[in-house]
Design a protein around this motif. Structure first.
Motif, PDB file in Angstrom:
ATOM      1  N   LEU A  89       0.839  -1.211   0.000  1.00 56.29           N
ATOM      2  CA  LEU A  89       0.000   0.000   0.000  1.00 56.29           C
ATOM      3  C   LEU A  89       0.872   1.259   0.000  1.00 56.29           C
ATOM      4  CD1 LEU A  89      -2.809  -1.236   2.415  1.00 56.29           C
ATOM      5  CD2 LEU A  89      -3.177  -0.415   0.077  1.00 56.29           C
ATOM      6  N   ALA A  90       2.008   1.211   0.724  1.00 50.59           N
ATOM      7  CA  ALA A  90       2.914   2.375   0.725  1.00 50.59           C
ATOM      8  C   ALA A  90       3.501   2.565  -0.681  1.00 50.59           C
ATOM      9  CB  ALA A  90       4.018   2.180   1.757  1.00 50.59           C
ATOM     10  N   SER A  91       3.816   1.453  -1.367  1.00 48.71           N
ATOM     11  CA  SER A  91       4.309   1.564  -2.751  1.00 48.71           C
ATOM     12  C   SER A  91       3.232   2.160  -3.642  1.00 48.71           C
ATOM     13  CB  SER A  91       4.692   0.197  -3.319  1.00 48.71           C
ATOM     14  OG  SER A  91       5.729  -0.349  -2.576  1.00 48.71           O
ATOM     15  N   ILE A  92       1.979   1.737  -3.436  1.00 50.01           N
ATOM     16  CA  ILE A  92       0.868   2.268  -4.236  1.00 50.01           C
ATOM     17  C   ILE A  92       0.750   3.779  -4.012  1.00 50.01           C
ATOM     18  CG2 ILE A  92      -1.671   2.283  -4.384  1.00 50.01           C
ATOM     19  CD1 ILE A  92      -1.510  -0.795  -3.977  1.00 50.01           C
ATOM     20  N   ARG A  93       0.929   4.189  -2.759  1.00 53.52           N
ATOM     21  CA  ARG A  93       0.856   5.634  -2.457  1.00 53.52           C
ATOM     22  C   ARG A  93       1.957   6.387  -3.206  1.00 53.52           C
ATOM     23  NH1 ARG A  93       2.961   7.849   2.014  1.00 53.52           N
ATOM     24  NH2 ARG A  93       2.420  10.055   2.060  1.00 53.52           N
ATOM     25  N   ARG A  94       3.128   5.765  -3.277  1.00 55.89           N
ATOM     26  CA  ARG A  94       4.243   6.406  -4.007  1.00 55.89           C
ATOM     27  C   ARG A  94       3.980   6.473  -5.504  1.00 55.89           C
ATOM     28  NH1 ARG A  94       7.461   3.807  -0.368  1.00 55.89           N
ATOM     29  NH2 ARG A  94       7.736   1.990  -1.699  1.00 55.89           N
ATOM     30  N   ILE A 106      -9.194   7.402   4.190  1.00 55.51           N
ATOM     31  CA  ILE A 106      -9.640   6.063   3.776  1.00 55.51           C
ATOM     32  C   ILE A 106     -11.156   6.046   3.891  1.00 55.51           C
ATOM     33  CG2 ILE A 106      -9.536   3.584   4.356  1.00 55.51           C
ATOM     34  CD1 ILE A 106      -6.812   5.202   5.891  1.00 55.51           C
ATOM     35  N   ASP A 107     -11.824   5.870   2.761  1.00 58.60           N
ATOM     36  CA  ASP A 107     -13.291   5.826   2.786  1.00 58.60           C
ATOM     37  C   ASP A 107     -13.766   4.425   2.465  1.00 58.60           C
ATOM     38  OD1 ASP A 107     -13.993   8.672   3.153  1.00 58.60           O
ATOM     39  OD2 ASP A 107     -12.889   8.894   1.269  1.00 58.60           O
ATOM     40  N   ARG A 108     -14.551   3.885   3.353  1.00 59.90           N
ATOM     41  CA  ARG A 108     -15.220   2.604   3.067  1.00 59.90           C
ATOM     42  C   ARG A 108     -16.472   2.958   2.272  1.00 59.90           C
ATOM     43  NH1 ARG A 108     -17.728  -1.407   7.662  1.00 59.90           N
ATOM     44  NH2 ARG A 108     -19.587  -1.965   6.536  1.00 59.90           N
ATOM     45  N   LEU A 168     -17.987  -8.354  -2.469  1.00 67.42           N
ATOM     46  CA  LEU A 168     -16.824  -7.463  -2.332  1.00 67.42           C
ATOM     47  C   LEU A 168     -17.264  -6.069  -1.912  1.00 67.42           C
ATOM     48  CD1 LEU A 168     -14.839  -8.415  -5.568  1.00 67.42           C
ATOM     49  CD2 LEU A 168     -14.327  -9.140  -3.248  1.00 67.42           C
ATOM     50  N   ARG A 169     -16.347  -5.371  -1.226  1.00 70.11           N
ATOM     51  CA  ARG A 169     -16.595  -3.985  -0.801  1.00 70.11           C
ATOM     52  C   ARG A 169     -15.467  -3.119  -1.345  1.00 70.11           C
ATOM     53  NH1 ARG A 169     -16.291  -4.719   4.666  1.00 70.11           N
ATOM     54  NH2 ARG A 169     -18.548  -4.790   4.853  1.00 70.11           N
ATOM     55  N   PHE A 170     -15.827  -1.903  -1.753  1.00 72.01           N
ATOM     56  CA  PHE A 170     -14.812  -0.963  -2.235  1.00 72.01           C
ATOM     57  C   PHE A 170     -14.352  -0.049  -1.101  1.00 72.01           C
ATOM     58  CE2 PHE A 170     -17.120  -1.735  -6.295  1.00 72.01           C
ATOM     59  CZ  PHE A 170     -16.047  -2.189  -7.042  1.00 72.01           C
ATOM     60  N   TYR A 171     -13.066   0.335  -1.198  1.00 76.10           N
ATOM     61  CA  TYR A 171     -12.489   1.365  -0.320  1.00 76.10           C
ATOM     62  C   TYR A 171     -11.784   2.360  -1.242  1.00 76.10           C
ATOM     63  CZ  TYR A 171     -12.856  -2.361   3.223  1.00 76.10           C
ATOM     64  OH  TYR A 171     -13.295  -3.345   4.059  1.00 76.10           O
ATOM     65  N   ARG A 172     -11.950   3.659  -0.950  1.00 74.87           N
ATOM     66  CA  ARG A 172     -11.232   4.675  -1.730  1.00 74.87           C
ATOM     67  C   ARG A 172     -10.164   5.281  -0.825  1.00 74.87           C
ATOM     68  NH1 ARG A 172     -15.170   8.879  -3.389  1.00 74.87           N
ATOM     69  NH2 ARG A 172     -15.290   8.925  -1.129  1.00 74.87           N
ATOM     70  N   LEU A 173      -8.926   5.277  -1.317  1.00 73.60           N
ATOM     71  CA  LEU A 173      -7.810   5.794  -0.525  1.00 73.60           C
ATOM     72  C   LEU A 173      -7.280   7.056  -1.184  1.00 73.60           C
ATOM     73  CD1 LEU A 173      -5.775   2.487   0.089  1.00 73.60           C
ATOM     74  CD2 LEU A 173      -7.872   3.245   1.182  1.00 73.60           C
ATOM     75  N   THR A 174      -7.133   8.102  -0.375  1.00 71.44           N
ATOM     76  CA  THR A 174      -6.617   9.373  -0.902  1.00 71.44           C
ATOM     77  C   THR A 174      -5.209   9.560  -0.390  1.00 71.44           C
ATOM     78  OG1 THR A 174      -8.889  10.180  -0.657  1.00 71.44           O
ATOM     79  CG2 THR A 174      -7.195  11.834  -1.124  1.00 71.44           C
ATOM     80  N   ALA A 175      -4.306   9.815  -1.354  1.00 70.55           N
ATOM     81  CA  ALA A 175      -2.885   9.919  -0.977  1.00 70.55           C
ATOM     82  C   ALA A 175      -2.645  11.095  -0.034  1.00 70.55           C
ATOM     83  CB  ALA A 175      -2.036  10.054  -2.224  1.00 70.55           C
ATOM     84  N   LEU A 210      -4.339  -0.873   7.949  1.00 70.12           N
ATOM     85  CA  LEU A 210      -3.238  -1.110   6.993  1.00 70.12           C
ATOM     86  C   LEU A 210      -2.991   0.131   6.139  1.00 70.12           C
ATOM     87  CD1 LEU A 210      -4.295  -4.646   5.661  1.00 70.12           C
ATOM     88  CD2 LEU A 210      -2.440  -4.173   7.272  1.00 70.12           C
ATOM     89  N   ALA A 211      -4.101   0.736   5.646  1.00 69.96           N
ATOM     90  CA  ALA A 211      -3.943   1.901   4.759  1.00 69.96           C
ATOM     91  C   ALA A 211      -3.406   3.095   5.533  1.00 69.96           C
ATOM     92  CB  ALA A 211      -5.281   2.228   4.097  1.00 69.96           C
ATOM     93  N   SER A 212      -3.819   3.265   6.792  1.00 66.42           N
ATOM     94  CA  SER A 212      -3.248   4.405   7.548  1.00 66.42           C
ATOM     95  C   SER A 212      -1.782   4.166   7.845  1.00 66.42           C
ATOM     96  CB  SER A 212      -3.932   4.725   8.866  1.00 66.42           C
ATOM     97  OG  SER A 212      -5.039   4.095   9.100  1.00 66.42           O
ATOM     98  N   GLU A 213      -1.418   2.919   8.173  1.00 66.33           N
ATOM     99  CA  GLU A 213       0.017   2.647   8.419  1.00 66.33           C
ATOM    100  C   GLU A 213       0.833   2.908   7.160  1.00 66.33           C
ATOM    101  OE1 GLU A 213       0.749  -1.270  10.083  1.00 66.33           O
ATOM    102  OE2 GLU A 213      -0.758  -0.905  11.630  1.00 66.33           O
TER     103      GLU A 213
END
Ligand SMILES: C[S@@+](CC[C@H](N)C(=O)[O-])C[C@H]1O[C@@H](n2cnc3c(N)ncnc32)[C@H](O)[C@@H]1O
Length: 367
Positions: free
Chosen positions: A272-277, A349-351, A360-367, A340-343
């Motif tokens: 997830l940290a790589s994805i943020r990068r 992080i929006d559920r 399945l459930r979606f989560y949207r993560l904002t860098a 995990l996403a906050s770490e």
């Protein structure tokens, strides 16, 4: 004296329990008989060639006639195929695939598609000796060890909604992601843990200007993904690579999607940290993972039973092949995904409870 905390389930009895497991065992055998029909092309031969005797089916599908007869009789007794007249001699009976079962058994894009269930169960059965060893030693069973049956089944489980509504309905229902996919300059998208490629292909078909890079650690999945992209006519805008996401270009992507793969990762925070990068400063990540209950509940719903079944046979053993490992297992609950996403450093992080899928459930993560 200690209090008895066992929740007694009304109506429990040895008789009912044995009956339930017997039915389940029968179900397993019948699902495995569907695997034979699927992999040997027997349902397709019955459907395309019309009603068939055992000899007809054997000739059409290129299998042995005696086996064809036994399989057809078993399928008829199990009420999967129809037989014209049970009183005829075995060789004279003619069998047909009921119209209602054509989609579930033969159309991998249909929401009713069920053939992948047989492939996944058979793939788990194939690795049982390794699994016993892994349970004893704390080792793992690699995703690749489950073979083509599991890899194709995984792709085909998600294929109906990915090819059916992901690009055309679900993404448009998430306004900021849809906006980025439709504005200039054309968005660059990464699909991490892309498997056999259906999410990337569906996005490329729905958004004709975007470019997508799919990454997965499994070479056989990438090979299939390339074939699927070529067949869908999007290979000029979609690339697939056997590559660790940590090696991808930093700050290059507007949107990253990860479909049903975070719970499989040995290093989910690192990924997830790589994805943020990878994301540009205003980039967004869309994660889909199991639509679990918020807390452990037992006995559980059919979905939770299904997730745990996958976890004990596939997802956890695959994640136990490396050390260190987060060893998440399939049942990744929303609070754990949030952690995990906050770490990994995501600011928000929006559920998303809408749009929703059954499993399945979606989560949207904002860098
Ligand atoms: C359950 S499959 C999902 C595949 C695909 N997204 C789909 O929905 O069909 C999980 C995938 O994650 C991949 N995977 C696991 N760890 C990974 C990592 N660190 N980087 C990239 N892919 C990974 C596996 O090889 C596998 O193909």
């Amino acid at each position: 004296m200690t209090a008895d905390t066992t929740a007694a389930t009304p109506g429990r009895s040895a008789d009912a329990f044995v009956g339930r497991l017997f039915e389940a065992g029968l179900g397993m055998f019948e699902v495995m008989s569907v695997y034979l029909g699927d992999r040997l092309g027997l349902y397709r031969a019955l459907h395309t060639g019309g009603p068939a005797t055992a000899a007809d089916l054997a000739a059409r599908a290129g299998i042995d006639e005696r086996y064809a007869r036994e399989w057809l009789e078993q399928q008829a007794v199990a009420d999967i195929v129809d037989v014209d007249d049970v009183r005829l001699a075995p060789e004279a009976r003619s069998y047909r695939l009921p119209e209602a079962y054509v989609e579930p058994l033969l159309n991998p894009d249909s929401p009713y598609s069920i053939a992948p269930l047989g492939r996944s169960i058979v793939a788990c059965a194939k690795v049982l000796p390794q699994l016993l060893e892994a349970y004893r030693t704390g080792g793992g069973v690699a995703w690749s060890a489950f073979g083509p049956d599991m890899i194709e089944a995984q792709g085909d489980f998600n294929r109906p909604w990915l090819t059916g509504s992901f690009g055309t309905d679900l993404l448009p229902a998430i306004p900021d992601i849809h906006r980025r996919l439709t504005t200039e300059p054309p968005a660059r998208v990464a699909d991490v843990g892309c498997g056999v490629g259906w999410a990337a292909i569906s996005m490329a078909l729905a958004y004709p200007d975007i470019r997508i890079d799919g990454f997965d650690l499994d070479p056989s999945s990438i090979e299939l993904a390339r074939e699927h992209a070529a067949r869908a006519g999007v290979a000029d805008r979609v690339s697939f690579d056997t590559r660790d996401v940590a090696e991808a270009d930093a700050g290059a992507y507007d949107v990253v999607v990860v479909i049903e793969a975070i719970h499989d990762m040995t290093q989910p925070v690192g990924v997830l940290a790589s994805i943020r990068r990878l994301l540009r400063p205003d980039g967004l990540a869309l994660i889909a993972d199991e639509r679990t209950e918020d807390t452990f509940t037992a006995p559980g719903s059919a979905s939770e039973r299904f997730y745990y079944a996958f976890s004990v046979f596939t997802c956890l053993p695959a994640a136990m092949t490396e050390r260190p490992t987060a060893a998440l297992g399939t049942v990744l609950r929303a609070d754990a995904m949030h952690r995990l996403a906050s770490e990994a450093g995501f600011a928000r992080i929006d559920r998303l409870d809408e749009p929703a899928l059954d499993m399945l459930r979606f989560y949207r993560l904002t860098a």
